[in-house]
Design a protein around this motif. Structure first.
Motif, PDB file in Angstrom:
ATOM      1  N   ARG A  58       0.978  -1.208   0.026  1.00 62.19           N
ATOM      2  CA  ARG A  58      -0.114   0.108  -0.031  1.00 62.19           C
ATOM      3  C   ARG A  58       0.854   1.371  -0.106  1.00 62.19           C
ATOM      4  O   ARG A  58       0.627   2.110  -0.589  1.00 62.19           O
ATOM      5  CB  ARG A  58      -0.929   0.155   1.154  1.00 62.19           C
ATOM      6  CG  ARG A  58      -2.099  -1.007   1.208  1.00 62.19           C
ATOM      7  CD  ARG A  58      -3.025  -0.632   2.266  1.00 62.19           C
ATOM      8  NE  ARG A  58      -3.680   0.524   1.826  1.00 62.19           N
ATOM      9  CZ  ARG A  58      -4.132   1.124   3.104  1.00 62.19           C
ATOM     10  NH1 ARG A  58      -3.771   1.003   4.469  1.00 62.19           N
ATOM     11  NH2 ARG A  58      -4.783   2.565   2.711  1.00 62.19           N
ATOM     12  N   ALA A  59       1.816   1.281   0.816  1.00 62.44           N
ATOM     13  CA  ALA A  59       2.765   2.270   0.867  1.00 62.44           C
ATOM     14  C   ALA A  59       3.675   2.879  -0.414  1.00 62.44           C
ATOM     15  O   ALA A  59       3.369   3.941  -0.943  1.00 62.44           O
ATOM     16  CB  ALA A  59       3.951   2.144   1.927  1.00 62.44           C
ATOM     17  N   LEU A  60       3.578   1.626  -1.198  1.00 69.20           N
ATOM     18  CA  LEU A  60       4.436   1.936  -2.640  1.00 69.20           C
ATOM     19  C   LEU A  60       3.407   2.314  -3.646  1.00 69.20           C
ATOM     20  O   LEU A  60       3.688   3.416  -4.205  1.00 69.20           O
ATOM     21  CB  LEU A  60       4.889   0.367  -3.168  1.00 69.20           C
ATOM     22  CG  LEU A  60       5.353   0.564  -4.480  1.00 69.20           C
ATOM     23  CD1 LEU A  60       6.629   1.588  -4.732  1.00 69.20           C
ATOM     24  CD2 LEU A  60       5.768  -0.917  -4.959  1.00 69.20           C
ATOM     25  N   ALA A  61       2.298   2.217  -3.516  1.00 71.28           N
ATOM     26  CA  ALA A  61       1.172   2.710  -4.299  1.00 71.28           C
ATOM     27  C   ALA A  61       1.046   4.035  -4.061  1.00 71.28           C
ATOM     28  O   ALA A  61       0.944   4.975  -4.934  1.00 71.28           O
ATOM     29  CB  ALA A  61      -0.057   1.720  -4.142  1.00 71.28           C
ATOM     30  N   ASN A  96       4.530   6.053  -5.071  1.00 69.43           N
ATOM     31  CA  ASN A  96       4.881   6.234  -6.110  1.00 69.43           C
ATOM     32  C   ASN A  96       3.611   6.482  -6.930  1.00 69.43           C
ATOM     33  O   ASN A  96       3.648   6.936  -8.044  1.00 69.43           O
ATOM     34  CB  ASN A  96       5.084   4.856  -6.671  1.00 69.43           C
ATOM     35  CG  ASN A  96       6.805   4.829  -6.365  1.00 69.43           C
ATOM     36  OD1 ASN A  96       7.148   5.259  -5.520  1.00 69.43           O
ATOM     37  ND2 ASN A  96       7.505   3.980  -7.272  1.00 69.43           N
ATOM     38  N   GLN A  97       2.375   6.686  -6.446  1.00 68.64           N
ATOM     39  CA  GLN A  97       1.089   7.467  -6.907  1.00 68.64           C
ATOM     40  C   GLN A  97       0.913   6.669  -8.288  1.00 68.64           C
ATOM     41  O   GLN A  97       0.653   6.947  -9.322  1.00 68.64           O
ATOM     42  CB  GLN A  97       1.367   8.825  -7.404  1.00 68.64           C
ATOM     43  CG  GLN A  97       1.618   9.732  -6.121  1.00 68.64           C
ATOM     44  CD  GLN A  97       2.115  11.231  -6.619  1.00 68.64           C
ATOM     45  OE1 GLN A  97       2.942  11.549  -7.351  1.00 68.64           O
ATOM     46  NE2 GLN A  97       1.349  12.282  -5.917  1.00 68.64           N
ATOM     47  N   CYS A  98       0.840   5.333  -8.142  1.00 69.53           N
ATOM     48  CA  CYS A  98       0.763   4.430  -9.405  1.00 69.53           C
ATOM     49  C   CYS A  98      -0.288   3.361  -8.667  1.00 69.53           C
ATOM     50  O   CYS A  98      -0.691   3.075  -7.523  1.00 69.53           O
ATOM     51  CB  CYS A  98       1.676   4.018  -9.688  1.00 69.53           C
ATOM     52  SG  CYS A  98       2.892   2.804  -8.612  1.00 69.53           S
ATOM     53  N   THR A 120      -4.821   0.899  -5.578  1.00 68.98           N
ATOM     54  CA  THR A 120      -4.910   2.124  -6.342  1.00 68.98           C
ATOM     55  C   THR A 120      -3.871   2.929  -5.727  1.00 68.98           C
ATOM     56  O   THR A 120      -3.467   2.971  -4.901  1.00 68.98           O
ATOM     57  CB  THR A 120      -6.397   2.899  -6.282  1.00 68.98           C
ATOM     58  OG1 THR A 120      -6.573   3.499  -5.039  1.00 68.98           O
ATOM     59  CG2 THR A 120      -7.455   1.780  -6.452  1.00 68.98           C
ATOM     60  N   PRO A 121      -3.763   4.061  -6.628  1.00 68.14           N
ATOM     61  CA  PRO A 121      -2.754   5.264  -6.306  1.00 68.14           C
ATOM     62  C   PRO A 121      -3.439   5.992  -4.902  1.00 68.14           C
ATOM     63  O   PRO A 121      -2.380   6.583  -4.423  1.00 68.14           O
ATOM     64  CB  PRO A 121      -2.863   6.334  -7.334  1.00 68.14           C
ATOM     65  CG  PRO A 121      -3.220   5.463  -8.431  1.00 68.14           C
ATOM     66  CD  PRO A 121      -4.291   4.411  -8.092  1.00 68.14           C
TER      67      PRO A 121
END
Length: 243
Positions: A178-181, A184-186, A206-207
């Motif tokens: 979740r933190a990666l999404a 990185n807003q992706c 989701t982003p």
């Protein structure tokens, strides 16, 4: 609007390699046209440390099957392959009967003895690739823990994470994905087995950090709107800033 159909698999992985292959090919065939389909890490064979030669040879059979099955869609997984005297855990992208990208796992999980059985891949292989005009990247399981890898792929629209993540570290898995999404807003797509002692948690994130998941299903399917990536990046501007 730019929509893509995403399918992430959550199978039980068996010692019978052919049973695993049959399941994966069936899921590819069932998926709608132009779908992007992700299977777990080493979904064909599991880690099979006592059968590495056999697993590597089976990967050749499976590669041809996946090439044949990917006529109008994209399929991704990792597989055990031998190069020289060493074995590598290779992520492969099959698109329209063609292998368009391959990268070897570069961060080996010592707690699982991966370093005793695999060679580490080249860090430079972890680069973006394009599917149907969509900029994508992949992190293989344990690689999710390394923030420097997030930074290398911060401009992509979808990150795929094939994994074999254990139940005892499930909270780490959920939190990091979740933190990666969000960072990185992706979109982040995770695929993990539902065998006993596995974390499950196959998901499409989701982003905004919203997770589409169901730990009881062998397959999760969501149509995503890629304009959400652009919207988030315009709304909260981070481009050019280290994550």
């Amino acid at each position: 609007m730019i929509f893509k159909n995403i399918v992430t698999l959550q199978p039980k992985i068996y010692q019978d390699f052919y049973a695993n292959l049959d399941f994966l090919v069936e899921q590819i065939q069932k998926a709608p046209k132009d779908s992007l389909i992700l299977a777990p890490e080493v979904a064909l064979t599991g880690f099979s440390y006592q059968r590495m030669e056999e697993a590597s040879e089976f990967s050749k059979i499976a590669t041809q099957k996946f090439l044949d099955a990917s006529t109008d869609k994209t399929f991704m997984t990792t597989m055990i392959e031998k190069k020289g005297r060493g074995f590598f855990n290779n992520f492969k992208v099959f698109w329209h009967n063609t292998l368009i990208h391959k990268q070897s796992k570069s961060k080996l999980f010592a707690l699982g003895n991966e370093h005793l059985h695999f060679q580490a891949g080249d860090e430079e292989e972890c680069v973006p690739f394009v599917i149907d005009g969509v900029k994508c990247a992949a992190l293989i399981c344990y690689e999710l823990r390394f923030i420097e890898k997030w930074q290398k792929i911060q401009d992509v629209e979808i990150i795929f994470i094939p994994a074999q993540w254990g139940e005892v570290r499930k909270e780490h898995f959920v939190t990091l994905a979740r933190a990666l999404a969000i960072a990185n807003q992706c979109y982040v797509v995770v695929s993990n087995p539902r065998n006993l002692q596995m974390a499950k948690n196959s998901a499409i994130i989701t982003p905004y950090g919203i997770m589409h998941k169901n730990d009881k299903k062998p397959c999760i399917e969501v149509e995503i709107n890629l304009e959400e990536v652009e919207h988030m990046r315009k709304h909260i501007q981070l481009r050019g800033i280290s994550v």
